[in-house]
Motif scaffolding. Structure first.
Motif, short mmCIF file in Angstrom:
data_model
loop_
_atom_site.label_atom_id
_atom_site.label_comp_id
_atom_site.label_asym_id
_atom_site.label_seq_id
_atom_site.Cartn_x
_atom_site.Cartn_y
_atom_site.Cartn_z
N ASP A 132 1.53 -2.46 -5.94
CA ASP A 132 0.86 -1.71 -4.87
C ASP A 132 1.83 -0.78 -4.14
OD1 ASP A 132 -1.81 -3.11 -4.95
OD2 ASP A 132 -0.49 -4.81 -4.59
N ASN A 169 0.99 -0.12 -13.97
CA ASN A 169 -0.10 -0.21 -12.99
C ASN A 169 -0.22 -1.61 -12.37
OD1 ASN A 169 -0.97 2.49 -13.82
ND2 ASN A 169 -1.78 1.47 -15.64
N SER A 170 0.94 -2.23 -12.06
CA SER A 170 0.89 -3.61 -11.58
C SER A 170 1.39 -3.80 -10.15
CB SER A 170 1.70 -4.52 -12.51
OG SER A 170 3.06 -4.12 -12.58
N LYS A 181 0.32 1.21 -9.31
CA LYS A 181 -1.11 1.47 -9.47
C LYS A 181 -1.48 2.84 -8.92
CE LYS A 181 -2.24 -3.42 -8.56
NZ LYS A 181 -2.88 -4.32 -7.55
#
Length: 205
Positions: free
Chosen positions: A101, A98-99, A127
């Motif tokens: 975009d 989840n790091s 993410k």
């Protein structure tokens, strides 16, 4: 010849095997996006990484080719941008979940038996609400290769994409675009002429 040696050999020359300009589909889809942090697997000589960095994105790229990394960093220097580039194959790459975009898989083809595992691994780095951009060769590219070997793509049919398989690989995404189409490529020496590709633009749920 293993994959690492193959790519080191392809990238050994001074010229850029796939040119220095970005992939057309990535350029099109990124035009209206707000810059964030993007991951570019199998990034080769850095043309897409440098392009995204010039748009203000924080870029993380990886590839198993040392020759590719060296040319990517040189291209970044010539364009006065910075990119982070790791030498790794997809099996061993590690990033926090989840790091990112955005995740852009531009002609990033993995062996068929590992493809779904690797795609799902990569998607975990993204993410919720993150964007997925894919352009890769479809199964039909095998026919185009016979007509024109310079049109590109893996010779192993098992590494070519099937649209329904890709949708299943990324089943936790909402697909805004997902299509197989014939395009005319003009990317360096090894992506030239008509080719059958799959293009996907999706959002992680």
């Amino acid at each position: 010849m293993n994959q690492q040696n193959f790519w080191n050999q392809r990238y050994a020359d001074e010229y850029y095997a796939y040119g220095t300009l970005p992939n057309d589909y990535l350029k099109e889809k990124s035009a209206d996006l707000r810059a964030g942090k993007i991951l570019l697997p199998a990034e080769g000589e850095g043309r897409n990484a440098v392009f995204m960095a010039k748009l203000g994105w924080e870029v993380e790229a990886f590839d198993q080719s040392t020759a590719g990394k060296n040319k990517a960093l040189l291209l970044a220097e010539h364009n006065d941008v910075k990119i982070s580039y790791t030498i790794s194959d997809v099996e061993n790459i590690r990033y926090p979940e989840n790091s990112f975009d955005a995740l852009a898989l531009i002609f990033a083809h993995f062996p068929g038996e590992d493809r779904r595992i690797e795609h799902r691994k990569l998607s975990r780095f993204l993410k919720s609400g993150g964007l997925l951009i894919i352009e890769g060769f479809s199964k039909k590219q095998a026919t185009f290769q016979q007509l024109n070997p310079k049109s590109g793509g893996p010779r192993d049919v098992g590494m070519l994409y099937d649209l329904e398989e890709l949708k299943e690989d990324f089943s936790d995404f909402e697909f805004i675009e997902a299509a197989e189409q014939v395009v005319t490529l003009a990317e360096g020496e090894f992506h030239q002429g008509e080719a059958s590709v799959i293009r996907i633009f999706a959002v992680k749920k």
